[in-house]
Design an enzyme around this catalytic site. Sequence first.
Site, PDB file in Angstrom:
ATOM      1  N   ASP A  28       0.824  -1.209   0.000  1.00 60.12           N
ATOM      2  CA  ASP A  28       0.000   0.000   0.000  1.00 60.12           C
ATOM      3  C   ASP A  28       0.862   1.265   0.000  1.00 60.12           C
ATOM      4  O   ASP A  28       1.986   1.267   0.500  1.00 60.12           O
ATOM      5  CB  ASP A  28      -0.918  -0.019   1.238  1.00 60.12           C
ATOM      6  CG  ASP A  28      -2.111   0.921   1.085  1.00 60.12           C
ATOM      7  OD1 ASP A  28      -2.348   1.428  -0.029  1.00 60.12           O
ATOM      8  OD2 ASP A  28      -2.809   1.153   2.090  1.00 60.12           O
ATOM      9  N   ASN A  30       1.287   3.423  -2.902  1.00 56.54           N
ATOM     10  CA  ASN A  30       1.849   3.860  -4.187  1.00 56.54           C
ATOM     11  C   ASN A  30       1.399   5.271  -4.558  1.00 56.54           C
ATOM     12  O   ASN A  30       2.190   6.105  -5.004  1.00 56.54           O
ATOM     13  CB  ASN A  30       1.409   2.917  -5.310  1.00 56.54           C
ATOM     14  CG  ASN A  30       1.984   1.530  -5.165  1.00 56.54           C
ATOM     15  OD1 ASN A  30       2.835   1.299  -4.318  1.00 56.54           O
ATOM     16  ND2 ASN A  30       1.522   0.603  -5.983  1.00 56.54           N
ATOM     17  N   ARG A  32       0.203   7.723  -2.605  1.00 58.60           N
ATOM     18  CA  ARG A  32       0.739   8.770  -1.732  1.00 58.60           C
ATOM     19  C   ARG A  32       2.226   9.004  -1.973  1.00 58.60           C
ATOM     20  O   ARG A  32       2.722  10.125  -1.886  1.00 58.60           O
ATOM     21  CB  ARG A  32       0.477   8.402  -0.256  1.00 58.60           C
ATOM     22  CG  ARG A  32      -0.926   8.776   0.206  1.00 58.60           C
ATOM     23  CD  ARG A  32      -1.296   8.076   1.470  1.00 58.60           C
ATOM     24  NE  ARG A  32      -1.546   6.656   1.229  1.00 58.60           N
ATOM     25  CZ  ARG A  32      -1.531   5.724   2.161  1.00 58.60           C
ATOM     26  NH1 ARG A  32      -1.240   6.048   3.400  1.00 58.60           N
ATOM     27  NH2 ARG A  32      -1.804   4.477   1.860  1.00 58.60           N
ATOM     28  N   TRP A  33       2.939   7.950  -2.288  1.00 66.54           N
ATOM     29  CA  TRP A  33       4.370   8.087  -2.599  1.00 66.54           C
ATOM     30  C   TRP A  33       4.545   9.028  -3.786  1.00 66.54           C
ATOM     31  O   TRP A  33       5.350   9.958  -3.741  1.00 66.54           O
ATOM     32  CB  TRP A  33       4.961   6.702  -2.927  1.00 66.54           C
ATOM     33  CG  TRP A  33       6.405   6.711  -3.296  1.00 66.54           C
ATOM     34  CD1 TRP A  33       7.475   6.636  -2.446  1.00 66.54           C
ATOM     35  CD2 TRP A  33       6.958   6.813  -4.620  1.00 66.54           C
ATOM     36  NE1 TRP A  33       8.645   6.680  -3.157  1.00 66.54           N
ATOM     37  CE2 TRP A  33       8.369   6.790  -4.491  1.00 66.54           C
ATOM     38  CE3 TRP A  33       6.402   6.917  -5.895  1.00 66.54           C
ATOM     39  CZ2 TRP A  33       9.215   6.863  -5.586  1.00 66.54           C
ATOM     40  CZ3 TRP A  33       7.258   6.999  -6.992  1.00 66.54           C
ATOM     41  CH2 TRP A  33       8.637   6.973  -6.833  1.00 66.54           C
ATOM     42  N   SER A  73      -7.514  -5.469  -5.240  1.00 68.44           N
ATOM     43  CA  SER A  73      -8.624  -6.029  -4.453  1.00 68.44           C
ATOM     44  C   SER A  73      -9.934  -5.945  -5.235  1.00 68.44           C
ATOM     45  O   SER A  73     -10.050  -5.183  -6.209  1.00 68.44           O
ATOM     46  CB  SER A  73      -8.769  -5.255  -3.133  1.00 68.44           C
ATOM     47  OG  SER A  73      -9.296  -3.959  -3.372  1.00 68.44           O
ATOM     48  N   ASN A  76     -10.951  -2.535  -5.326  1.00 69.11           N
ATOM     49  CA  ASN A  76     -10.210  -1.620  -6.195  1.00 69.11           C
ATOM     50  C   ASN A  76     -10.888  -1.404  -7.553  1.00 69.11           C
ATOM     51  O   ASN A  76     -10.551  -0.464  -8.280  1.00 69.11           O
ATOM     52  CB  ASN A  76      -8.770  -2.114  -6.414  1.00 69.11           C
ATOM     53  CG  ASN A  76      -7.869  -1.955  -5.205  1.00 69.11           C
ATOM     54  OD1 ASN A  76      -6.951  -2.751  -4.991  1.00 69.11           O
ATOM     55  ND2 ASN A  76      -8.107  -0.922  -4.391  1.00 69.11           N
ATOM     56  N   ARG A  79     -12.083   2.098  -8.411  1.00 70.87           N
ATOM     57  CA  ARG A  79     -11.167   3.215  -8.716  1.00 70.87           C
ATOM     58  C   ARG A  79     -11.443   3.773 -10.113  1.00 70.87           C
ATOM     59  O   ARG A  79     -12.127   3.137 -10.925  1.00 70.87           O
ATOM     60  CB  ARG A  79      -9.717   2.724  -8.631  1.00 70.87           C
ATOM     61  CG  ARG A  79      -9.354   2.400  -7.204  1.00 70.87           C
ATOM     62  CD  ARG A  79      -7.866   2.316  -7.030  1.00 70.87           C
ATOM     63  NE  ARG A  79      -7.574   2.081  -5.623  1.00 70.87           N
ATOM     64  CZ  ARG A  79      -6.386   2.170  -5.088  1.00 70.87           C
ATOM     65  NH1 ARG A  79      -5.351   2.495  -5.834  1.00 70.87           N
ATOM     66  NH2 ARG A  79      -6.210   1.938  -3.811  1.00 70.87           N
ATOM     67  N   ARG A 196       2.001  -4.855   6.183  1.00 75.37           N
ATOM     68  CA  ARG A 196       1.290  -3.803   5.455  1.00 75.37           C
ATOM     69  C   ARG A 196       2.137  -2.542   5.473  1.00 75.37           C
ATOM     70  O   ARG A 196       2.574  -2.081   6.530  1.00 75.37           O
ATOM     71  CB  ARG A 196      -0.089  -3.499   6.042  1.00 75.37           C
ATOM     72  CG  ARG A 196      -0.821  -2.454   5.175  1.00 75.37           C
ATOM     73  CD  ARG A 196      -2.264  -2.247   5.518  1.00 75.37           C
ATOM     74  NE  ARG A 196      -2.905  -1.415   4.479  1.00 75.37           N
ATOM     75  CZ  ARG A 196      -4.171  -1.501   4.105  1.00 75.37           C
ATOM     76  NH1 ARG A 196      -4.956  -2.387   4.664  1.00 75.37           N
ATOM     77  NH2 ARG A 196      -4.664  -0.711   3.172  1.00 75.37           N
ATOM     78  N   SER A 204      -8.167  -4.694   5.232  1.00 71.93           N
ATOM     79  CA  SER A 204      -8.764  -4.437   3.909  1.00 71.93           C
ATOM     80  C   SER A 204      -9.167  -5.715   3.156  1.00 71.93           C
ATOM     81  O   SER A 204      -8.864  -5.858   1.963  1.00 71.93           O
ATOM     82  CB  SER A 204      -7.828  -3.575   3.054  1.00 71.93           C
ATOM     83  OG  SER A 204      -7.586  -2.337   3.673  1.00 71.93           O
TER      84      SER A 204
HETATM   85  C1  IPE Z   1      -5.490  -2.728  -0.279  1.00 75.69           C
HETATM   86  O1  IPE Z   1      -5.092  -1.416  -0.454  1.00 75.69           O
HETATM   87  C2  IPE Z   1      -5.461  -3.430  -1.597  1.00 75.69           C
HETATM   88  C3  IPE Z   1      -4.141  -3.602  -2.200  1.00 75.69           C
HETATM   89  C4  IPE Z   1      -3.002  -3.318  -1.645  1.00 75.69           C
HETATM   90  C5  IPE Z   1      -4.139  -4.161  -3.510  1.00 75.69           C
HETATM   91  P1  IPE Z   1      -6.181  -0.232  -0.589  1.00 75.69           P
HETATM   92  O2  IPE Z   1      -5.410   1.018  -0.688  1.00 75.69           O
HETATM   93  O3  IPE Z   1      -7.118  -0.538  -1.682  1.00 75.69           O
HETATM   94  O4  IPE Z   1      -6.938  -0.361   0.796  1.00 75.69           O
HETATM   95  P2  IPE Z   1      -7.900   0.660   1.539  1.00 75.69           P
HETATM   96  O5  IPE Z   1      -9.025   0.944   0.603  1.00 75.69           O
HETATM   97  O6  IPE Z   1      -7.129   1.877   1.843  1.00 75.69           O
HETATM   98  O7  IPE Z   1      -8.342  -0.055   2.765  1.00 75.69           O
HETATM   99  C1  IPE Z   2      -1.481   0.267  -3.402  1.00 72.11           C
HETATM  100  O1  IPE Z   2      -1.280   1.625  -3.429  1.00 72.11           O
HETATM  101  C2  IPE Z   2      -1.743  -0.313  -4.771  1.00 72.11           C
HETATM  102  C3  IPE Z   2      -3.127  -0.732  -5.004  1.00 72.11           C
HETATM  103  C4  IPE Z   2      -4.089  -0.704  -4.123  1.00 72.11           C
HETATM  104  C5  IPE Z   2      -3.449  -1.249  -6.318  1.00 72.11           C
HETATM  105  P1  IPE Z   2      -2.490   2.658  -3.445  1.00 72.11           P
HETATM  106  O2  IPE Z   2      -2.829   2.933  -4.868  1.00 72.11           O
HETATM  107  O3  IPE Z   2      -3.600   2.179  -2.607  1.00 72.11           O
HETATM  108  O4  IPE Z   2      -1.804   3.932  -2.804  1.00 72.11           O
HETATM  109  P2  IPE Z   2      -2.452   4.946  -1.775  1.00 72.11           P
HETATM  110  O5  IPE Z   2      -3.000   4.145  -0.629  1.00 72.11           O
HETATM  111  O6  IPE Z   2      -3.534   5.669  -2.514  1.00 72.11           O
HETATM  112  O7  IPE Z   2      -1.325   5.827  -1.372  1.00 72.11           O
HETATM  113 MG    MG Z   3      -4.047   2.417  -0.640  1.00 70.97          MG
END
Ligand code: IPE
Ligand code: IPE
Ligand code: MG
Length: 257
Positions: A28, A30, A32-33, A73, A76, A79, A196, A204
């Site tokens: 998790d 990516n 925000r990075w 997930s 996801n 999105r 995590r 999650s």
């Molecule tokens: C969990 O991350 C799913 C994956 C890492 C693929 P999310 O970023 O989707 O989780 P929530 O929505 O913040 O709980």
């Molecule tokens: C994890 O990073 C990758 C996936 C859930 C596919 P995020 O895309 O959830 O990154 P944040 O949580 O928005 O920073």
């Molecule tokens: Mg995330």
Amino acid sequence: MASSPPENTLLNRLDRSALPRHLAVIMDGNGRWAKSKGWRRVRGHEEGAESVRVVVRTCRKLGIRALTLYAFSEENWARPKAEIEALMRLLGRFLKSERQEMMDRGIRLMASGSIERLPKGTRQLLGQIMADTAGGEHMVLNLALSYGGRQELVRAARRLAARAAAGELPPEQIDEAALEGELYTKGLPQVDLLIRTSGELRVSNFLLWQIAYAEFYFTDTYWPDFREEELAKALLAYANRERRFGQTGEQVKGEID
Ligand code: IPE
Ligand code: IPE
Ligand code: MG
């Protein structure tokens, strides 16, 4: 001035006998990075793919038998379409670029989740590489794709019910092993360590059954920055945990029966 230790110092200090058999990671942070650097979210996913490579390689080197990575997930799918498309493209690119190395290093690719929801091209590629790596005996790389723990449990319940209705499985024979046999992760050991990244303290909907007795490790590090040294830190922390499985500390240490 003291120089920083070489990158593999922590890894070398790891007690190989105290490694998890099955490591699961919620990758998790990516987005925000990338945002913290003023970049588009996708850039974070791209850099995150590099962390995947490093972590897979390092786990293989250490002799970890099973690695499950939460890549996408069920939730996801909500999105933005463009982000989903970018993630699918990256997944395809990753699979193509890692195919040979997985074959050479005896890594068997597996997928957990509603794979039927993935784009056709991605599904075909996955199927092909799973077949190509089917003989891999050193490590299983299990990608959780379009995965949800609750959905997995519902699916397992439905499959058990179908067998019961068909007269193949008497309800009184439904036990933990029977349920486990209907999970995507059938055949894999229970998760020993769940990592995590990115500072979020939640599960999650990941591997709800399989993490029943897992040790949890949370780090603020965003996934694109999670490389060898960060993995070593997590594994070192795990090696120092006392896993009691309901017993007392004295029992576990062998001080009393
Ligand atoms: C969990 O991350 C799913 C994956 C890492 C693929 P999310 O970023 O989707 O989780 P929530 O929505 O913040 O709980
Ligand atoms: C994890 O990073 C990758 C996936 C859930 C596919 P995020 O895309 O959830 O990154 P944040 O949580 O928005 O920073
Ligand atoms: Mg995330």
